[in-house]
Write an enzyme that holds these catalytic residues in place. Sequence first.
Site, PDB file in Angstrom:
ATOM      1  N   ASP A  85       0.860  -1.188   0.000  1.00 36.88           N
ATOM      2  CA  ASP A  85       0.000   0.000   0.000  1.00 36.88           C
ATOM      3  C   ASP A  85       0.894   1.236   0.000  1.00 36.88           C
ATOM      4  OD1 ASP A  85      -1.895   1.979   0.432  1.00 36.88           O
ATOM      5  OD2 ASP A  85      -2.948   0.899   2.008  1.00 36.88           O
ATOM      6  N   ASP A  96      -3.185   7.377  -3.329  1.00 40.73           N
ATOM      7  CA  ASP A  96      -3.153   6.232  -2.413  1.00 40.73           C
ATOM      8  C   ASP A  96      -3.572   5.002  -3.209  1.00 40.73           C
ATOM      9  OD1 ASP A  96      -3.263   4.509  -0.260  1.00 40.73           O
ATOM     10  OD2 ASP A  96      -4.691   5.694   0.911  1.00 40.73           O
ATOM     11  N   HIS A 155     -11.620   6.196   1.966  1.00 43.28           N
ATOM     12  CA  HIS A 155     -11.590   7.468   2.699  1.00 43.28           C
ATOM     13  C   HIS A 155     -11.291   8.627   1.766  1.00 43.28           C
ATOM     14  CE1 HIS A 155      -7.194   7.015   2.339  1.00 43.28           C
ATOM     15  NE2 HIS A 155      -7.446   5.734   2.578  1.00 43.28           N
ATOM     16  N   HIS A 163      -6.891  10.849   5.692  1.00 48.97           N
ATOM     17  CA  HIS A 163      -8.182  10.222   5.996  1.00 48.97           C
ATOM     18  C   HIS A 163      -9.202  11.302   6.328  1.00 48.97           C
ATOM     19  CE1 HIS A 163      -5.692   6.536   6.709  1.00 48.97           C
ATOM     20  NE2 HIS A 163      -6.721   6.012   6.077  1.00 48.97           N
ATOM     21  N   GLU A 188     -10.753   1.085  -1.186  1.00 49.56           N
ATOM     22  CA  GLU A 188      -9.833  -0.012  -0.901  1.00 49.56           C
ATOM     23  C   GLU A 188     -10.552  -1.232  -0.325  1.00 49.56           C
ATOM     24  OE1 GLU A 188      -6.856   0.834   2.074  1.00 49.56           O
ATOM     25  OE2 GLU A 188      -7.895   2.656   2.704  1.00 49.56           O
ATOM     26  N   GLU A 276      -6.516  -1.119  -4.246  1.00 51.28           N
ATOM     27  CA  GLU A 276      -6.923   0.263  -3.952  1.00 51.28           C
ATOM     28  C   GLU A 276      -6.568   1.192  -5.110  1.00 51.28           C
ATOM     29  OE1 GLU A 276      -6.367   3.511  -0.306  1.00 51.28           O
ATOM     30  OE2 GLU A 276      -4.870   1.937  -0.592  1.00 51.28           O
TER      31      GLU A 276
END
Length: 291
Positions: A85, A96, A155, A163, A188, A276
Amino acid sequence: MKDDILENYRTAGSLASRILREGAQGIRVGASYLDLVESIEARVKNEGAALAFPLNLSLNEDAAHDTASPGDERVFHKGDVAKLDLGVQIDGYIADTAVTVDLGNNSLLLDASKEALEAAIRAIKPGVHAGTLGAAIQQEIERRGYRPVSNLTGHGLGQYVQHGPPTIPNVGTGGGTVIEEGMVFAIEPFATTGSGRVGEKSRAEIYSQISNRPVRIPAGRTILEKIRDRRGLPFSRRWLLEKKLDLALPALVRSGTLHVYPVLADIPGSLVSQHEHTVIVTSDGCLVTTR
């Protein structure tokens, strides 16, 4: 969204996608966990970008928040399911993205989280509820015989905000935030052979600063000085070389200056996969920045 902000998001996403894809090729039986983590993090810096958070590399039942510790001696083993990640930021604007690498025979498990992600992306448009995306994720995972991890979510992302709203569930909730044009968020999905919920382990390698309270411990003040340019984004214990580190970090957590991110795991012996992407909502769908 201003053109320069959009460009930062897109550039961060392109970099994150390429570095993650190439870095994942280093996950093989016998390879060093620490060497892989440090090489990928170094690549981000060498490309002129910065890390949004320490590279997360979580194995098997561990779903999130693990990274290499100082002097980490772990290597990859046959049968491992490794979640990689990566967060890249340019001027605080974050991409992300995550992928799972299978060193065993778990292709269907990986397919569950990957196809769940694609189903959620297809469902995005202004006016849709976040719970609808969660339902799409849940359906793809469950129809392959696995469970979505219900207490982990996607998020929202903002400048130096990793977040934020909206929350994108991994299960159908029948409501949630109404998706709007211009929103930026990460989706994700996590698929598991276990219970479908994660809990905290004692292992913790990642922290973030959440307040500017006065700090009396000299080692604590040195740590805060070193992480000042993080602007609240997470950092790794491995990035610090301070003496008395193991005393200073818990003291900063107890004082409310730092937040700690324990490793999150499903039940022992289970396997978790994750995929993700980061998206920007458009008038008729979304732009995936991390393709």
